[in-house]
Write an enzyme that holds these catalytic residues in place. Structure first.
Site, mmCIF file in Angstrom:
data_model
loop_
_atom_site.group_PDB
_atom_site.id
_atom_site.type_symbol
_atom_site.label_atom_id
_atom_site.label_comp_id
_atom_site.label_asym_id
_atom_site.label_seq_id
_atom_site.Cartn_x
_atom_site.Cartn_y
_atom_site.Cartn_z
ATOM 1 N N ILE A 22 -16.390 -37.224 -26.255
ATOM 2 C CA ILE A 22 -16.482 -37.567 -24.835
ATOM 3 C C ILE A 22 -17.929 -37.548 -24.355
ATOM 4 O O ILE A 22 -18.337 -38.397 -23.560
ATOM 5 C CB ILE A 22 -15.613 -36.608 -24.013
ATOM 6 C CG1 ILE A 22 -14.125 -36.871 -24.293
ATOM 7 C CG2 ILE A 22 -15.896 -36.742 -22.519
ATOM 8 C CD1 ILE A 22 -13.188 -35.831 -23.722
ATOM 9 N N SER A 137 -12.796 -29.584 -18.250
ATOM 10 C CA SER A 137 -11.700 -28.631 -18.369
ATOM 11 C C SER A 137 -10.595 -29.324 -19.163
ATOM 12 O O SER A 137 -10.847 -29.905 -20.205
ATOM 13 C CB SER A 137 -11.234 -28.213 -16.967
ATOM 14 O OG SER A 137 -10.125 -27.373 -17.031
ATOM 15 N N THR A 184 -10.296 -37.574 -30.030
ATOM 16 C CA THR A 184 -11.690 -37.237 -30.336
ATOM 17 C C THR A 184 -11.702 -36.243 -31.490
ATOM 18 O O THR A 184 -10.661 -35.800 -31.978
ATOM 19 C CB THR A 184 -12.408 -36.597 -29.136
ATOM 20 O OG1 THR A 184 -11.870 -35.277 -28.897
ATOM 21 C CG2 THR A 184 -12.274 -37.448 -27.882
#
Length: 244
Positions: A22, A137, A184
């Site tokens: 990310i 988060s 990911t």
């Protein structure tokens, strides 16, 4: 384009955890918007590889984010900048509480929560007027499952920290992105079979019928950098997972 149509043009964006997943997707997207990107992670090889995918002029620094002194020293030399993004975190390891070692649980917080806490402490004074901080988060705080005690606790802590910092550091904007299950390297600690089973089970339940990609979450980070009238917000990117 002018700053009205391309508000990140010429802005300096520091992304801790920006060499993969990310963080790297966010760095790429911010760069396409004209930002000057600085990525930070503990692995120099991953940084070098990531820089090959970023525009010329992008910078990368190897910093062990588990140590407060390292973070302090990095920001002491970083100069002023516009946006701070924190996405750093080791691979997830999930287990029920009966099999969870407390020391291991505490260690999980070091990079995912305390390093972010430290980055805000030392990074915030260098952020220019109109800039922002964006943390990460996850939706586990809203909808935990068995084996998610540590991850859920960390997510809840980060969301509360985001709101507290939005109040304390105002008018500096502080927000957080809450991804659901995203494809990911976060899941690399799982076997390939278990990982694909997780993706398939998630995909079958989501309203959008697909597991998210890093690029989906990057859009939220860049949005929050550009959105000048949002602070203290936890933005969900989960394909509708919390609704089913």
């Amino acid at each position: 384009m002018d700053n009205q149509t391309k508000p990140l043009a010429g802005k300096k964006v520091i992304i801790l955890g920006g060499s993969a997943g990310i963080g790297l997707a966010t760095a790429k997207l911010a760069a396409t918007e004209g930002a000057k990107v600085v990525i930070v992670s503990s692995n120099q090889q991953r940084i070098n590889k990531a820089l090959e995918e970023l525009p010329q002029g992008s910078q990368g620094f190897a910093v062990d984010l588990s140590q407060e002194e390292n973070i302090k020293n990095f920001f002491a030399n970083a100069g002023q900048f516009d946006h701070l993004v924190y996405t750093a975190g080791e691979n997830l390891s999930l287990d029920i509480i009966a099999r969870t070692e407390v020391a291991a649980a505490q260690k999980f917080f070091n990079l995912r929560f305390w390093a972010a806490f430290t980055a805000v402490k030392y990074g915030a004074p260098n952020i220019k007027v109109g800039g922002s901080i964006c943390l990460i988060s996850g939706t586990a705080a809203e909808r935990p499952g068995a084996g998610w005690s540590v991850a859920t606790s960390m997510c809840s802590a980060m969301e509360g920290f985001t709101r507290a910092m939005a109040v304390e550091l105002a008018p500096l904007r502080v927000n957080c992105v809450m991804p659901g299950v995203i494809k990911t390297n976060l899941w690399d600690s799982m076997s390939e079979t278990d990982r694909e089973a997780l993706y398939k089970a998630t995909e079958d339940t989501l309203l959008l019928k697909r597991v998210g990609q890093a690029e989906d979450v990057a859009l939220a980070f860049v949005y929050l950098m550009k959105q000048k009238h949002s602070t203290g917000q936890n933005v969900i990117v989960d394909g509708g997972g919390l609704l089913v």
